[in-house]
Enzyme design. Structure first.
Site, PDB file in Angstrom:
ATOM      1  N   GLY A   1      -8.896   0.230 -10.188  1.00 48.82           N
ATOM      2  CA  GLY A   1      -9.138  -0.234  -8.875  1.00 48.82           C
ATOM      3  C   GLY A   1      -7.378   0.454  -9.024  1.00 48.82           C
ATOM      4  O   GLY A   1      -6.754   1.029  -9.520  1.00 48.82           O
ATOM      5  N   CYS A   2      -6.539   0.603  -7.134  1.00 51.30           N
ATOM      6  CA  CYS A   2      -5.751   1.573  -7.255  1.00 51.30           C
ATOM      7  C   CYS A   2      -4.615   1.008  -8.055  1.00 51.30           C
ATOM      8  O   CYS A   2      -4.146   2.010  -8.856  1.00 51.30           O
ATOM      9  CB  CYS A   2      -5.562   1.978  -5.902  1.00 51.30           C
ATOM     10  SG  CYS A   2      -5.102   0.441  -5.017  1.00 51.30           S
ATOM     11  N   PHE A   3      -4.355  -0.715  -7.698  1.00 54.53           N
ATOM     12  CA  PHE A   3      -3.408  -1.188  -8.945  1.00 54.53           C
ATOM     13  C   PHE A   3      -2.834  -0.780 -10.041  1.00 54.53           C
ATOM     14  O   PHE A   3      -2.287  -0.346 -10.711  1.00 54.53           O
ATOM     15  CB  PHE A   3      -3.100  -2.218  -8.053  1.00 54.53           C
ATOM     16  CG  PHE A   3      -2.153  -2.323  -6.619  1.00 54.53           C
ATOM     17  CD1 PHE A   3      -1.115  -2.196  -5.828  1.00 54.53           C
ATOM     18  CD2 PHE A   3      -3.290  -3.778  -5.467  1.00 54.53           C
ATOM     19  CE1 PHE A   3      -0.561  -2.651  -4.585  1.00 54.53           C
ATOM     20  CE2 PHE A   3      -2.565  -3.293  -4.635  1.00 54.53           C
ATOM     21  CZ  PHE A   3      -1.579  -3.119  -3.654  1.00 54.53           C
TER      22      PHE A   3
END
Lengths: 336, 336, 336, 336
Positions: free
Chosen positions: D149-151
């Site tokens: 995931g990006c976060f």
């Protein structure tokens, strides 16, 4: 009808203030002073005022100012402000000061944080902090009011009622704030140059920003308990607006819902503080004097989200609200 | 492998150029010169280059530069550029110049438009204009190439094939251009200050912008017919991109469709010019060397829409493309 | 004090209208109708109205509406508007209509441009166009006013005084407009999706946008001379604001300066039109009802630059201004 | 040269992936599948790919896909992904999956957080998490990799080396993240509509966002110690970029400086993680695969600031980096 004057009338807070004052039924703007652009109509500096205010910028001169102004607004930077404010107030003209010069209570604290001399140290400790939601009684009769910092407004309004209620730990508060670029002022600098800050977000002043101690001191002053906060501001690619996400540790079984109720009760009569269950956006309060607040459970913590327009409730709107309190008018005059 | 150096390496075109050159298989960056920040690693000025290029900024010194550079890129403003470029080229080092100093053919025209002296007037008229789509033959063998202006690139690519085809009136052309703020450079100024240009659009330089005559002269040079344009640039709240809406008056029964076919045929072998039937957006070409063009009937006129990234096809990408032509490499090396 | 109601109260023009009406001293909002969100407080749809207007959205019902409303504002799209407006006006309630349904004079023209049936064709030709600067006499006594299109407002205000003065060719006018995204409405669509239109500019509706004929028709109606314009709108990554760059061909020796004088004289008594020598930005008029105009010589042409806030002078502010004229109040009430 | 295919090729991560793959020397794109726009050239959906990739979108068909693809990239949403991925991997084709379906280790955890059935539960616990900086050994030989995931990428890279070093309390970590709007995908929705999110900042998913548990689980997996984080994402008016401000409580006398040294040593050989003493901006890493990290003392806490481009290091760049590891190529191929 009172006569008002603005010292330092070329910045963003000043032009917002002028627009609010033009809508106010009980005031007339009589003086706009500045060190630059003097002699020119204000509309040359702020074309948005074209045909709306026929007044030229003048150099500040004490005699002229106090002769033509009943209430002064001082929009100068810290350290530049107190030498002027002192003179005006000494002459019996009431002043609302936008700088940080009179926000803290003690010279020692001011000197430690701002690292400059203070031109009017004798007044420190006697100037009310201009958040009418908390300090209206003192503001009402004040000769001088210290208009709050923009970031502190979001945090102090959100935290004060919770601290006095004993809902949160006073030594474990993190304030993560996001601000639009107008908060940085109107002087061109590389970090506010469009191609630098557009399409980008950055933290700044981590561990050193002066609004951290301001939040702590005012919360302590109002709650009469020691309070400390960790404060981290961030620059967001938008003109205006501040959103603060405040992480607190609940004590005594408090949760987000009960905190929200406490806030709603506390601000029941404060027209400019709106407690809601929805997550507020800065756009909800853009170009208004409102502060919208909500709360959320986050496991062992609660997050409080608080939004304002940094130029209105965070500066010029608060100043007009303070003026309204000082003169016994409706708080909403000119700012709703 | 050739050695390249950049004169004036702190601006936006320079950092884009560095990023393109770092991807190029046949070049090595050996010199970055500047008048400010000298002695410091380039990554201090441009943090995006952190760990990517271990090179410090140095003051420009002719002997050192020509000893370590085979091809120089000069990213200085007009008037500041030609005194440096002259020295480098006189020493046999090839140069691609980003300024306007060598774009026009005659000293008289240069002086009238730029109102400054020219340090290398003898070369005027002998320097190819760096649009490989039109001037590749001359660029191939040039010692010095004049990299085109950003606005002119959109207009010249769109108009040249139509003028030689006799499709439009040569004295009734209006170029309405919209540009991102990076086109204004990296020096902080009030009109590029974020809170001034964000959420706002403005026209500027109406009737006076120097790219108007540049468009006219290059179109005249290439088509060998007198051409005049009315040029109006506008500042748009975005980092990069230029969209030009070009209003022409068709002659001889030409319409938008036939113009589009003419453009498509003309640029059939030009990989960086894409003719399409859809209306292009600047985002379609952002961070690329492409120029996208389409046409539309507008009653008695035809509108041609032409978009580029002002920092790539409008500056640094075009420069690398020119270098590729000068060295006999594929035009796309490092820029696709 | 009159009672006002809004039909179609969930869009951007409606929320702006509500904010203006809340500041107006002579009106009370009594009805907000909508086809979606009915039964819910308006603040659920527009959180910026939290605590400011305690009113729920209701489905439009004719009997209820005319019983509780003296003046209606209809914020529906074209074709959806006239069936409702007809009913309300037939019952004797005055209406200001935001749609295009009543702007053109003839059914033939409406049908050709909008390609739909008209529910109230009998009124076409008898409804004043709601630009009080030009049509105040007819607006004063009207039962129904057609609020102008946003783009046409910029062009018609700029061109009308010049056409009647015989200053420009009536068949050689190009209007190149740049608009913020709020002009596209509140319904999510791919071309208004943030990552699509942010950092991008695009032309749209070239040769087909319906505001082109509207500009031509109203200019012809007011000047009583045939006028035709070439109109090209562009989408700009900002919330609000329109800047139109209008290219005209002067005749009879007119130049930019004389045109500016003509405009200044013509609008001497029009508080919302400001003629200036400086190039206006859309930010100069953001969140206001002003239209700022200037002129520039461009060789054989003159460029006229005209800016408004598309949601205020281009929609809701104009509507309140029209209401003020209809009721004999100061034009500035609630909109200054 | 390997053949690659993309399942779900119409979104933002897919178009970024295509651009990176077009630059990669060892791959050829052979299949682009989608449920919409099938039969059309990809450039109709993504005009930025005009003339760059001559390939049409097709409906996903297993036999065809596995016959023409050596390595598949699956860009579908969670729950939609695993049914497809299972089939492809079962047929011996390697896959890099962008969804959350294979990131967590246990079915129980997946079901609790995502509240849907899992189509390929048997593989949970055997799929490496695609952060090559931490899990390269497992990625090298994997048939299937779960792209992060990006976060979580910003937080896990920042925290892992500090947790294993025993520098911080594992139960007192707050991750306050700010993301550009492209993170929300390409489907138009009101909260990503330009006039809603432009000029505004908002928190969302407080206490409920699924990346919170993902950060905790991966940190626990890699450090082999229980770790819990409080995670709060915010939407910022920009296209791309994530900045996470991570508040940690140092233990054992660690401070910001020592943490920075630990990070620098840990990532000495990781070309895409850059530890610096300056505060990074998201623009420093825009359009790159870099993650820039720094640390700051904040009284009793330390703040760690970590930035990435959400579409590159947060999605498509990481995927190409994973592919490079899986095929034994330089990690930087196509992504530098």
């Amino acid at each position: 009808m009172i006569r008002v004057g603005i010292v330092g009338a070329t910045g963003y807070t000043a032009v917002e203030l002028i627009k609010l004052l033009l809508r106010h039924p009980h005031v007339q703007i009589t003086r706009l002073t500045s060190r630059s652009d003097t002699g020119q109509p204000i509309e040359q500096t702020h074309p948005s005022l074209r045909d709306r205010l026929n007044l030229a910028l003048t150099e500040f001169e004490l005699e002229d100012f106090v002769a033509h102004v009943d209430c002064g607004f001082c929009c100068l930077p810290h350290a530049a402000s107190s030498p002027i404010v002192k003179q005006i107030v000494d002459r019996g003209v009431r002043v609302i000061d936008f700088s940080a010069d009179y926000r803290l209570s003690s010279l020692e604290q001011f000197t430690r944080i701002y690292q400059v001399e203070h031109a009017d140290a004798g007044r420190l400790g006697h100037v009310p902090y201009g958040l009418p939601e908390l300090f209206a009684d003192e503001i009402r009769t004040a000769e001088l009011v210290a208009n709050p910092g923009c970031f502190p407004t979001t945090a102090i309004l959100a935290l004060s009622p919770l601290i006095v209620a004993g809902a949160i730990a006073r030594d474990d508060i993190i304030v993560d704030s996001k601000t639009g670029v107008s908060g940085g002022g109107r002087t061109p600098k590389l970090n506010f140059h469009f191609p630098e800050c557009n399409e980008s977000v950055t933290a700044y002043g981590l561990g050193t920003h002066r609004h951290g101690p301001e939040i702590g001191e005012i919360l302590s002053r109002w709650t009469k308990q020691p309070v400390q906060v960790t404060f981290a501001p961030h620059l967001i690619p938008m003109d205006r607006g501040i959103l603060s996400t405040i992480y607190v540790r609940p004590v005594g079984g408090w949760d987000a819902k009960r905190m929200q109720q406490q806030l709603a009760e506390f601000y029941a009569d404060s027209v400019f503080v709106r407690i809601s269950s929805a997550l507020p956006t800065t756009k909800d309060v853009s170009f208004t004097n409102f502060c919208d607040i909500t709360t959320r459970d986050m496991g062992s913590r609660v997050a409080i989200v608080s939004v304002i327009d940094n130029l209105i409730k965070g500066a010029s709107g608060a100043a007009v609200q303070n003026m309204n309190v000082m003169y016994g008018w409706e708080q909403t005059l000119g700012v709703l």
